[in-house]
Design an enzyme around this catalytic site. Structure first.
Site, PDB file in Angstrom:
ATOM      1  N   SER A  86      39.287   0.143  -2.058  1.00 30.71           N
ATOM      2  CA  SER A  86      39.452  -1.309  -2.146  1.00 30.71           C
ATOM      3  C   SER A  86      40.751  -1.633  -2.857  1.00 30.71           C
ATOM      4  O   SER A  86      40.806  -2.538  -3.679  1.00 30.71           O
ATOM      5  CB  SER A  86      38.294  -1.946  -2.902  1.00 30.71           C
ATOM      6  OG  SER A  86      38.301  -1.454  -4.220  1.00 30.71           O
ATOM      7  N   CYS A 137      41.827  -2.389   2.713  1.00 33.69           N
ATOM      8  CA  CYS A 137      41.844  -0.995   2.286  1.00 33.69           C
ATOM      9  C   CYS A 137      40.559  -0.396   2.832  1.00 33.69           C
ATOM     10  O   CYS A 137      39.477  -0.657   2.296  1.00 33.69           O
ATOM     11  CB  CYS A 137      41.889  -0.884   0.766  1.00 33.69           C
ATOM     12  SG  CYS A 137      41.647   0.807   0.188  1.00 33.69           S
TER      13      CYS A 137
END
Lengths: 218, 214
Positions: B119, B115
């Site tokens: 995250s 990502c």
């Protein structure tokens, strides 16, 4: 927003700590931070606004502070805005008000069950038809909003192919402003050779999930 | 109410930066004391969340999903077609898995999850993300130099093996289904689940060991 959070493809970041221990928490405070963020959230905070708050961190803090720490600071801001606490209270750890609630202790089993019930879909029915079909050639917009967006800089202006369509999902650029609206969402395949000058011979692909208004025909 | 004002959020970050102690342990300690005093949570509840994500909710769940996909072709098909639906067979649906997609490694394809913008991670099947997954080093490099990242993890990808990197930019979440290692014929689902690692489901491990010579 073109802040330091948009890290894809940025160069100069060093090796990865591949020998990190497997345990989920490496210090006591990390576990406490996780428990706080799971158990106490300011009310009515859309996930996209929460992410935008975090993107507005002091840039050097964003890059240097541990993740749980940065996460907690974001929670603090949403709590300050909700009137739950003040900066002075956060600095001292002492409440200046009477209790606001009387939370009961939760068991581990209740936490496990709450994780299950936190299932939340982000797709909604819309009346519009999708503009693109699987296999269509598209190009990502060259520019993006200065507010919250999920169109990373590294694909802007780059050519891709529609890999799949997921119906309409809440559109983060608007939801981060408190306006709930949905748009068709696609997984778009980008060839590494179209993204990076050093990848001209690469067979690799990068897939991103992008909303319709991030894309144009090609 | 949220202000929905980025400038205001940035200003609050600066205030917190200058008014709070620099040690995260002290900041978190003060926050816990404050929230408990305000009656918004309890220290026992925080203990319970730590416990829940230290044991029950973690990569052992993902490993069970992978092991079943190895022994049950019907489940594998259901998992690859609609992972959100398939994992309800285990009761593992929940936080961040309402739009789950499973991507399978093959002899000539390797999958890697990242990502780049924050995250994002499928909490209810993999638990808390490892710190490295959340670092600038991993997030910046996984999309640009996946083979270099994999080499750091000890994974060598043949030049003609294709790497597919999945950047979780929306609410879809991804898990990798690694290949079943050779020498595991006749193993039970439980025995197979025991060799599936967290990193193999993120994609930073490829060839799983069978507990013998590796």
């Amino acid at each position: 927003m073109d802040s330091v959070h948009d890290l894809g493809g940025k160069q100069g970041f060093g090796p990865i700590d591949v020998n990190e221990p497997d345990e989920p928490f490496h210090a006591e405070w990390e576990g406490r931070a996780w428990g706080i963020t799971c158990s106490t959230r300011a009310p009515n905070v859309p996930i996209d606004w929460w992410r935008f708050v975090r993107e507005n961190s002091v840039p050097t803090d964003y890059l240097s502070r541990p993740y749980f720490d940065s996460w907690i600071e974001t929670d603090m801001i949403t709590m300050i805005e909700a009137g739950v606490c003040t900066i002075d209270e956060l600095a001292t750890g002492k409440s200046a008000t009477e209790p606001l609630a009387s939370a009961k202790p939760m068991t581990t089993e209740e936490c496990v069950n709450l994780t299950k019930s936190a299932f939340r879909r982000f797709d909604v029915e819309v009346s519009s038809s999708p503009t693109f079909s699987v296999g269509d050639a598209v190009v990502a917009n060259l520019t993006a909003t200065s507010g919250h967006t999920r169109l990373p800089a590294y694909v802007r202006g780059k050519p891709g192919i529609i890999h799949s369509h997921h119906g309409a999902h809440f559109f983060p650029d608007d939801c981060a402003k408190g306006k709930e609206r949905a748009e068709h969402l696609y997984t778009v395949a980008f060839a590494s050779k179209d993204l990076w000058p050093e990848a001209s011979e690469s067979p690799d692909m990068v897939y991103l999930d992008l909303w319709e208004s991030y894309l144009g025909e090609r | 109410m949220p202000s929905f004002d980025g400038k205001k959020a940035a200003e609050l970050h600066r205030h917190l930066h200058s008014h709070l102690p620099s040690d995260p342990a002290l900041r978190v300690k003060a926050l816990e004391s404050l929230l408990v005093e305000k009656g918004l949570t309890t220290s026992e509840t925080i203990d319970s969340w730590v416990e829940a994500y230290s044991d029950e909710i973690g990569p052992k769940r993902g490993a069970k999903i992978v092991a079943r996909a190895w022994v049950d072709d019907g489940f594998r098909d259901r998992l690859l077609a609609n992972a959100t639906e398939a994992i309800t067979e285990f009761g593992f649906e929940g936080r961040a898995t309402a739009h789950l997609k499973a991507v399978a490694n093959t002899v000539d394809t390797h999958n890697l999850i990242v990502c780049t913008l924050c995250s994002c991670y499928p909490f209810s099947i993999l638990g808390v993300a490892p710190n490295w997954y959340k670092t600038a080093a991993y997030r910046s490099r996984a999309v640009r130099d996946p083979r270099g990242v994999l080499a750091e993890f000890g994974v060598d990808i043949a030049p003609d093996t294709k790497v597919n990197v999945w950047d979780s930019t929306a609410e879809l979440r991804y898990m990798v289904v690694p290949e079943r290692p050779k020498g595991t014929d006749g193993w039970t689902e439980e025995e197979l689940a025991a060799i599936v690692t967290r990193n193999s489901m993120i994609g930073t491990e490829r060839d799983l060991g069978t507990g013998g010579d590796s």
